[in-house]
Design a protein around this motif. Sequence first.
Motif, short mmCIF file in Angstrom:
data_model
loop_
_atom_site.label_atom_id
_atom_site.label_comp_id
_atom_site.label_asym_id
_atom_site.label_seq_id
_atom_site.Cartn_x
_atom_site.Cartn_y
_atom_site.Cartn_z
N GLY A 134 14.71 24.62 34.96
CA GLY A 134 13.93 23.92 35.98
C GLY A 134 12.43 23.93 35.71
O GLY A 134 11.75 22.92 35.89
N ALA A 135 11.91 25.08 35.28
CA ALA A 135 10.47 25.18 35.00
C ALA A 135 10.08 24.30 33.82
O ALA A 135 9.05 23.62 33.84
CB ALA A 135 10.08 26.63 34.75
N ARG A 136 10.92 24.30 32.78
CA ARG A 136 10.64 23.47 31.62
C ARG A 136 10.68 21.98 31.99
O ARG A 136 9.83 21.19 31.54
CB ARG A 136 11.64 23.76 30.50
N ASP A 140 7.59 19.45 31.61
CA ASP A 140 7.71 18.24 30.79
C ASP A 140 7.30 17.00 31.59
O ASP A 140 6.56 16.13 31.09
CB ASP A 140 9.15 18.08 30.31
N ALA A 141 7.75 16.94 32.85
CA ALA A 141 7.41 15.79 33.69
C ALA A 141 5.91 15.77 33.99
O ALA A 141 5.29 14.69 34.05
CB ALA A 141 8.21 15.84 34.99
N ARG A 142 5.32 16.93 34.15
CA ARG A 142 3.89 17.02 34.43
C ARG A 142 3.08 16.51 33.25
O ARG A 142 2.12 15.75 33.43
CB ARG A 142 3.54 18.48 34.75
N VAL A 143 3.45 16.91 32.05
CA VAL A 143 2.74 16.43 30.86
C VAL A 143 2.87 14.92 30.73
O VAL A 143 1.88 14.21 30.45
CB VAL A 143 3.27 17.14 29.60
N ASP A 144 4.06 14.39 30.94
CA ASP A 144 4.27 12.94 30.86
C ASP A 144 3.41 12.20 31.88
O ASP A 144 2.82 11.15 31.57
CB ASP A 144 5.75 12.60 31.07
N ALA A 145 3.35 12.75 33.10
CA ALA A 145 2.56 12.09 34.15
C ALA A 145 1.08 12.07 33.80
O ALA A 145 0.38 11.07 34.04
CB ALA A 145 2.79 12.81 35.48
N LEU A 146 0.57 13.15 33.24
CA LEU A 146 -0.84 13.19 32.87
C LEU A 146 -1.15 12.24 31.72
O LEU A 146 -2.21 11.63 31.67
CB LEU A 146 -1.24 14.62 32.51
N VAL A 168 5.65 27.72 36.83
CA VAL A 168 4.76 27.08 35.87
C VAL A 168 3.33 27.34 36.31
O VAL A 168 2.97 27.08 37.46
CB VAL A 168 5.00 25.56 35.79
N VAL A 169 2.53 27.89 35.42
CA VAL A 169 1.11 28.09 35.68
C VAL A 169 0.34 27.03 34.88
O VAL A 169 0.46 26.97 33.66
CB VAL A 169 0.64 29.50 35.27
N GLU A 170 -0.39 26.20 35.59
CA GLU A 170 -1.16 25.14 34.95
C GLU A 170 -2.64 25.50 34.97
O GLU A 170 -3.21 25.76 36.03
CB GLU A 170 -0.95 23.80 35.66
N ILE A 171 -3.23 25.53 33.79
CA ILE A 171 -4.67 25.73 33.66
C ILE A 171 -5.26 24.44 33.12
O ILE A 171 -4.92 24.01 32.02
CB ILE A 171 -5.01 26.90 32.72
N SER A 172 -6.09 23.81 33.92
CA SER A 172 -6.67 22.52 33.50
C SER A 172 -8.17 22.66 33.29
O SER A 172 -8.84 23.47 33.94
CB SER A 172 -6.37 21.43 34.53
N GLU A 173 -8.67 21.87 32.37
CA GLU A 173 -10.08 21.88 32.01
C GLU A 173 -10.72 20.59 32.50
O GLU A 173 -10.20 19.50 32.25
CB GLU A 173 -10.25 21.99 30.49
N TRP A 174 -11.86 20.73 33.17
CA TRP A 174 -12.53 19.58 33.78
C TRP A 174 -13.99 19.52 33.36
O TRP A 174 -14.65 20.55 33.20
CB TRP A 174 -12.47 19.67 35.31
N ALA A 175 -14.48 18.31 33.22
CA ALA A 175 -15.90 18.12 32.98
C ALA A 175 -16.68 18.49 34.24
O ALA A 175 -16.18 18.36 35.36
CB ALA A 175 -16.18 16.66 32.61
N ASP A 176 -17.90 18.96 34.07
CA ASP A 176 -18.74 19.28 35.22
C ASP A 176 -18.89 18.06 36.11
O ASP A 176 -19.10 16.94 35.62
CB ASP A 176 -20.12 19.75 34.75
N ALA A 187 -0.97 17.32 41.51
CA ALA A 187 0.40 17.29 42.02
C ALA A 187 0.55 17.98 43.37
O ALA A 187 1.62 18.46 43.73
CB ALA A 187 1.34 17.95 41.01
N GLY A 188 -0.52 18.01 44.15
CA GLY A 188 -0.44 18.60 45.48
C GLY A 188 -0.34 20.11 45.48
O GLY A 188 -0.01 20.71 46.51
N LEU A 189 -0.64 20.77 44.38
CA LEU A 189 -0.49 22.23 44.30
C LEU A 189 -1.75 22.94 44.79
O LEU A 189 -2.86 22.48 44.51
CB LEU A 189 -0.21 22.66 42.86
N PRO A 190 -1.59 24.07 45.50
CA PRO A 190 -2.77 24.88 45.82
C PRO A 190 -3.40 25.36 44.52
O PRO A 190 -2.70 25.74 43.57
CB PRO A 190 -2.19 26.06 46.62
N LEU A 191 -4.70 25.35 44.44
CA LEU A 191 -5.35 25.77 43.20
C LEU A 191 -6.65 26.50 43.49
O LEU A 191 -7.19 26.43 44.59
CB LEU A 191 -5.59 24.57 42.27
#
Length: 202
Positions: A134-136, A140-146, A168-176, A187-191
């Motif tokens: 389930g986690a995989r 996989d769906a998250r990567v495809d969506a991005l 699944v722990v997602e670490i995302s990098e964002w521009a300032d 994806a509506g996740l608390p972060l």
Amino acid sequence: MTRLTGLRRPDAGITLISRWGTGTPERTRAAADALLEQWSAADAPAILLATHVFTDVDGSGLLIHGQWTSAEEHQAFVRDGRAARVGRIDARVPGIERSGLSRTHPYRGVVLDADGEAGVFAVACHETDGAPGGARAWADARVDALRDGAPTGLLAAHLHLDADDRRVVEISEWADGAEGETPARLAGLPLTRYRFYGSADR
């Protein structure tokens, strides 16, 4: 420029991700400094390959991203040496709230801009129902969506699976300046949003 891909150690057998609540920017910086001093000291355990520290953008806590040789060797360290080392940190910054530890390994990711500078790192967790694979499947769906439609300012996203294949722990990098979009876009996740503070590497 600090990017998560540049912090990875290919020889790491496990990546441990944890959050400490400290309450104020001053206590957060003091805790981060104390932690980095302990993990970079001459007597630090050799099985800890690297520790990267990120501080909350509001100064209320910090995130620790530690890369160790293996889960078994880390467990041995917890039994034999962790208490004394953490005790020295707590002596300097009493009352740190530790909200648990995620034992993970990198699974998949997507890099949308390899050259941009990451100003903010956002961390979100997705809990699955525990079904096999389930986690995989979610990752996989998250990567495809991005890849199909990433929000403006997102430079990269890195997905880790926990040892039980339930989270699944997602670490995302964002521009300032783009971090304001993350709560609605991830994806509506608390972060929680962080800035890179420093590293201790071997």
